[in-house]
Write an enzyme that holds these catalytic residues in place. Structure first.
Site, mmCIF file in Angstrom:
data_model
loop_
_atom_site.group_PDB
_atom_site.id
_atom_site.type_symbol
_atom_site.label_atom_id
_atom_site.label_comp_id
_atom_site.label_asym_id
_atom_site.label_seq_id
_atom_site.Cartn_x
_atom_site.Cartn_y
_atom_site.Cartn_z
ATOM 1 N N ASP A 189 0.834 -1.201 0.000
ATOM 2 C CA ASP A 189 0.000 0.000 0.000
ATOM 3 C C ASP A 189 0.869 1.251 0.000
ATOM 4 O O ASP A 189 0.444 2.321 0.424
ATOM 5 C CB ASP A 189 -0.920 -0.009 1.235
ATOM 6 N N LYS A 229 3.167 3.432 -5.521
ATOM 7 C CA LYS A 229 2.677 2.434 -6.480
ATOM 8 C C LYS A 229 3.775 1.985 -7.438
ATOM 9 O O LYS A 229 3.728 0.860 -7.926
ATOM 10 C CB LYS A 229 1.463 3.000 -7.238
ATOM 11 N N ASN A 265 -5.022 -0.411 -4.418
ATOM 12 C CA ASN A 265 -4.943 0.624 -5.454
ATOM 13 C C ASN A 265 -4.417 0.170 -6.799
ATOM 14 O O ASN A 265 -3.756 0.950 -7.505
ATOM 15 C CB ASN A 265 -4.059 1.797 -4.988
ATOM 16 N N GLU A 314 -11.134 4.494 -1.504
ATOM 17 C CA GLU A 314 -11.675 4.715 -0.166
ATOM 18 C C GLU A 314 -12.553 5.962 -0.080
ATOM 19 O O GLU A 314 -12.201 7.027 -0.581
ATOM 20 C CB GLU A 314 -10.536 4.813 0.875
#
Ligand SMILES: Cn1cnc(CNC(=O)c2cc(-c3ccc(F)cc3)cc(O)c2O)c1
Ligand SMILES: [Mg+2]
Length: 216
Positions: free
Chosen positions: A143, A146, A172, A201
């Site tokens: 998390d 990326k 993600n 989220e």
């Protein structure tokens, strides 16, 4: 000077969550992010009862690695579901985030189960065996940045930190997205992957998690 978002999030936890009650800490952060100020926590849709919680419960891991602590929201979610004696090592590059996360984790009363280490995942992963006595990880929750998902996954393989059955769960993979990671993990014969559609989220924006089992 103006407080930071993580500081305001910690304030909400202290004001509305019960010390030593992890569920109330998770609820306080979800309420704060839904009604007061968005923050990049995995959140209650990708978290609650569906994906993150169900994968953790299903794997029932003895050793967990979390990449990207931020304010400790998913750290608290995961640690709450761990079997007795299990350990969660969470890596956070940003010292300001790490300081807040330590206080959120302490408020939840989970210090015994969680080892927060400050530094870059690229530097720390190669030290897991010698410095943290880790043989391998049963679950890795990705998390963090990326563009680090793929290099860190390859690093985990190279360092022999994954064993047959180890589970990687990546947040993600749609938004902000990690295309090179998805391409690699979905085409590698070393993994069996499954995508769980969800939403970013606290929003209606499409997102999803990728669960990948290491086949050894
Ligand atoms: C600075 N930093 C420290 N840690 C990290 C790693 N996390 C992310 O980047 C991250 C970003 C987003 C997100 C942000 C803006 C937006 F418009 C849409 C999505 C959501 C997440 O769940 C994330 O985990 C970044
Ligand atoms: Mg995330």
């Amino acid at each position: 000077t103006r407080s930071t978002r993580p500081q305001r999030l910690l304030g909400a936890v202290r004001r509305t969550a019960t010390r030593g009650d992890p569920r109330s800490v998770v609820r306080a952060i979800d309420d704060f992010c839904r009604h007061t100020e968005w923050a990049m926590n995995v959140g209650d849709e990708k978290g609650t009862g569906c994906i993150l919680d169900s994968v953790v419960s299903e794997v029932s891991p003895a050793t967990v690695l979390e990449l990207g602590t931020y304010c400790g929201y998913s750290t608290v979610r995961i640690a709450t579901l761990l079997p007795p004696g299990a350990k969660l090592i969470t890596l956070e590059f940003n010292p300001d985030f790490a300081l807040i996360a330590r206080q959120v984790i302490a408020w939840a009363g989970l210090e015994e189960k969680v080892h927060l280490v400050e530094g870059s995942s690229g530097d720390l992963i190669p030290l897991m065996k010698e410095k943290f006595g880790v043989k391998s990880f049963d679950l890795v929750f990705l998390d963090h940045w990326k563009d680090r998902y793929l290099p860190d996954t390859k690093l985990l393989e190279e360092c022999g930190l994954l064993q047959k059955g180890s589970v990687l769960l990546a947040d993600n993979v749609i938004c902000p997205g990690s295309p090179d990671y998805l391409e690699y993990i979905r085409n590698s014969p070393k993994y069996r992957s499954q995508h769980f559609k969800s939403h970013l989220e606290y929003t209606k924006v499409e997102d999803g998690l990728e669960k990948s089992v290491f086949l050894g």
